[in-house]
Design a protein around this motif. Sequence first.
Motif, PDB file in Angstrom:
ATOM      1  N   PRO A   6      -4.081  90.380 -10.771  1.00 30.82           N
ATOM      2  CA  PRO A   6      -4.037  89.625  -9.514  1.00 30.82           C
ATOM      3  C   PRO A   6      -4.705  88.252  -9.622  1.00 30.82           C
ATOM      4  O   PRO A   6      -4.188  87.269  -9.094  1.00 30.82           O
ATOM      5  N   THR A   7      -5.807  88.175 -10.323  1.00 28.39           N
ATOM      6  CA  THR A   7      -6.515  86.900 -10.462  1.00 28.39           C
ATOM      7  C   THR A   7      -5.675  85.895 -11.239  1.00 28.39           C
ATOM      8  O   THR A   7      -5.514  84.744 -10.823  1.00 28.39           O
ATOM      9  N   ALA A   8      -5.117  86.325 -12.373  1.00 29.59           N
ATOM     10  CA  ALA A   8      -4.299  85.419 -13.190  1.00 29.59           C
ATOM     11  C   ALA A   8      -3.019  85.026 -12.450  1.00 29.59           C
ATOM     12  O   ALA A   8      -2.598  83.863 -12.499  1.00 29.59           O
ATOM     13  N   TYR A   9      -2.398  85.975 -11.775  1.00 31.46           N
ATOM     14  CA  TYR A   9      -1.155  85.701 -11.049  1.00 31.46           C
ATOM     15  C   TYR A   9      -1.402  84.694  -9.928  1.00 31.46           C
ATOM     16  O   TYR A   9      -0.644  83.733  -9.756  1.00 31.46           O
ATOM     17  N   ASP A  10      -2.474  84.892  -9.159  1.00 31.69           N
ATOM     18  CA  ASP A  10      -2.803  83.964  -8.070  1.00 31.69           C
ATOM     19  C   ASP A  10      -3.103  82.570  -8.617  1.00 31.69           C
ATOM     20  O   ASP A  10      -2.671  81.564  -8.039  1.00 31.69           O
ATOM     21  N   ALA A  14      -1.113  79.071  -7.888  1.00 37.53           N
ATOM     22  CA  ALA A  14      -1.872  78.015  -7.214  1.00 37.53           C
ATOM     23  C   ALA A  14      -1.696  76.649  -7.877  1.00 37.53           C
ATOM     24  O   ALA A  14      -1.993  75.627  -7.258  1.00 37.53           O
ATOM     25  N   GLU A  15      -1.196  76.627  -9.101  1.00 36.27           N
ATOM     26  CA  GLU A  15      -0.998  75.361  -9.813  1.00 36.27           C
ATOM     27  C   GLU A  15       0.135  74.563  -9.167  1.00 36.27           C
ATOM     28  O   GLU A  15       0.963  75.100  -8.436  1.00 36.27           O
ATOM     29  N   VAL A  16       0.201  73.284  -9.488  1.00 39.46           N
ATOM     30  CA  VAL A  16       1.275  72.418  -9.001  1.00 39.46           C
ATOM     31  C   VAL A  16       2.618  73.001  -9.439  1.00 39.46           C
ATOM     32  O   VAL A  16       2.793  73.392 -10.590  1.00 39.46           O
ATOM     33  N   PRO A  83      12.827  77.387 -13.112  1.00 36.36           N
ATOM     34  CA  PRO A  83      12.777  75.992 -12.669  1.00 36.36           C
ATOM     35  C   PRO A  83      11.423  75.587 -12.084  1.00 36.36           C
ATOM     36  O   PRO A  83      11.030  74.431 -12.163  1.00 36.36           O
ATOM     37  N   ARG A  84      10.729  76.563 -11.522  1.00 38.48           N
ATOM     38  CA  ARG A  84       9.400  76.355 -10.950  1.00 38.48           C
ATOM     39  C   ARG A  84       8.658  77.685 -10.947  1.00 38.48           C
ATOM     40  O   ARG A  84       9.270  78.747 -11.043  1.00 38.48           O
ATOM     41  N   ARG A  85       7.371  77.634 -10.773  1.00 39.53           N
ATOM     42  CA  ARG A  85       6.560  78.856 -10.683  1.00 39.53           C
ATOM     43  C   ARG A  85       6.996  79.704  -9.498  1.00 39.53           C
ATOM     44  O   ARG A  85       7.053  80.927  -9.589  1.00 39.53           O
ATOM     45  N   SER A  86       7.331  79.052  -8.393  1.00 35.28           N
ATOM     46  CA  SER A  86       7.733  79.786  -7.199  1.00 35.28           C
ATOM     47  C   SER A  86       9.031  80.557  -7.426  1.00 35.28           C
ATOM     48  O   SER A  86       9.235  81.609  -6.811  1.00 35.28           O
ATOM     49  N   HIS A 112       2.887  91.530 -22.885  1.00 35.22           N
ATOM     50  CA  HIS A 112       2.045  90.392 -22.547  1.00 35.22           C
ATOM     51  C   HIS A 112       2.968  89.318 -22.011  1.00 35.22           C
ATOM     52  O   HIS A 112       3.940  88.947 -22.681  1.00 35.22           O
ATOM     53  N   LEU A 113       2.683  88.841 -20.814  1.00 38.60           N
ATOM     54  CA  LEU A 113       3.424  87.731 -20.217  1.00 38.60           C
ATOM     55  C   LEU A 113       2.501  86.526 -20.208  1.00 38.60           C
ATOM     56  O   LEU A 113       1.397  86.596 -19.651  1.00 38.60           O
ATOM     57  N   GLN A 114       2.948  85.459 -20.831  1.00 33.45           N
ATOM     58  CA  GLN A 114       2.151  84.246 -20.831  1.00 33.45           C
ATOM     59  C   GLN A 114       3.014  83.072 -20.414  1.00 33.45           C
ATOM     60  O   GLN A 114       3.969  82.720 -21.108  1.00 33.45           O
ATOM     61  N   PRO A 115       2.701  82.468 -19.252  1.00 32.04           N
ATOM     62  CA  PRO A 115       3.440  81.287 -18.849  1.00 32.04           C
ATOM     63  C   PRO A 115       3.074  80.117 -19.759  1.00 32.04           C
ATOM     64  O   PRO A 115       1.929  79.981 -20.193  1.00 32.04           O
ATOM     65  N   LEU A 116       4.063  79.286 -20.015  1.00 30.45           N
ATOM     66  CA  LEU A 116       3.881  78.110 -20.863  1.00 30.45           C
ATOM     67  C   LEU A 116       4.374  76.886 -20.109  1.00 30.45           C
ATOM     68  O   LEU A 116       5.392  76.947 -19.429  1.00 30.45           O
ATOM     69  N   LYS A 117       3.641  75.774 -20.244  1.00 28.17           N
ATOM     70  CA  LYS A 117       4.121  74.524 -19.669  1.00 28.17           C
ATOM     71  C   LYS A 117       4.355  73.551 -20.808  1.00 28.17           C
ATOM     72  O   LYS A 117       3.736  73.656 -21.876  1.00 28.17           O
ATOM     73  N   SER A 118       5.237  72.623 -20.571  1.00 33.04           N
ATOM     74  CA  SER A 118       5.599  71.657 -21.601  1.00 33.04           C
ATOM     75  C   SER A 118       4.418  70.791 -21.990  1.00 33.04           C
ATOM     76  O   SER A 118       3.639  70.352 -21.136  1.00 33.04           O
ATOM     77  N   ASN A 119       4.306  70.532 -23.264  1.00 30.00           N
ATOM     78  CA  ASN A 119       3.317  69.620 -23.800  1.00 30.00           C
ATOM     79  C   ASN A 119       4.100  68.451 -24.371  1.00 30.00           C
ATOM     80  O   ASN A 119       4.674  68.566 -25.447  1.00 30.00           O
ATOM     81  N   GLN A 120       4.145  67.372 -23.655  1.00 29.63           N
ATOM     82  CA  GLN A 120       4.984  66.230 -24.055  1.00 29.63           C
ATOM     83  C   GLN A 120       4.649  65.735 -25.457  1.00 29.63           C
ATOM     84  O   GLN A 120       5.519  65.252 -26.161  1.00 29.63           O
ATOM     85  N   ALA A 121       3.412  65.904 -25.887  1.00 25.36           N
ATOM     86  CA  ALA A 121       3.024  65.446 -27.229  1.00 25.36           C
ATOM     87  C   ALA A 121       3.707  66.269 -28.309  1.00 25.36           C
ATOM     88  O   ALA A 121       3.981  65.787 -29.396  1.00 25.36           O
ATOM     89  N   ALA A 122       4.020  67.547 -27.995  1.00 28.11           N
ATOM     90  CA  ALA A 122       4.662  68.424 -28.990  1.00 28.11           C
ATOM     91  C   ALA A 122       6.172  68.341 -28.917  1.00 28.11           C
ATOM     92  O   ALA A 122       6.853  68.783 -29.830  1.00 28.11           O
ATOM     93  N   ALA A 123       6.703  67.825 -27.830  1.00 28.93           N
ATOM     94  CA  ALA A 123       8.163  67.791 -27.646  1.00 28.93           C
ATOM     95  C   ALA A 123       8.825  66.707 -28.479  1.00 28.93           C
ATOM     96  O   ALA A 123       8.284  65.787 -28.937  1.00 28.93           O
TER      97      ALA A 123
END
Length: 123
Positions: A6-10, A14-16, A83-86, A112-123
Motif C-alpha cells: 500500500p505504501t509503495a502503490y500510494d 502520488a507522483e506527477v 500511457p500514465r500511472r492513472s 516483482h512489479l517495478q515501475p520504470l520512468k524514462s531516463n532521457q540520458a539513457a535513451a
Amino acid sequence: MVAFSPTAYDAFLAEVDDAPVVMLNLIRFRPDGGRQRYLEYLEMAKPILARFGARILFGGDGLPVLTTGSDDAWDAVVLVQYPRRSAFSDMVADPDYQVAFKVGSGAIADIHLQPLKSNQAAA
C-alpha cells in the motif's frame, strides 16, 4: 501471493502523472501448470490493456543469471507500457481485469512489479 505494498502503490500514484510508465514484471510460475495459466491470463488481459492504452513491449522467458550474487533466475519477464500511472490504477480497478487477475494470480508463485520512468540520458 500477488499483493501491492500500500505504501509503495500510494507513492507511485502520488507522483506527477504526465508521462508514460513501463511496468517491469519479474515472474516465477507455480510448478503445477502456472506457465499455462499465465498464458490464459495474458489472452484475457490483452484486450483490457488495450482499452486503457497500455501495450506489452516485451515478454520472454528468463535464462540463467550471468552475474554474481543471487542466482535466483525469474521464469519470465514482461514489460508493459502504460500511457500514465492513472491508466495502470484504472485498469487494476476495472471489473473485467479483476476476473483476469484471478487467473493470473493463481499462476504466479512470486512476482516483482517495478515501475520504470524514462531516463532521457539513457535513451
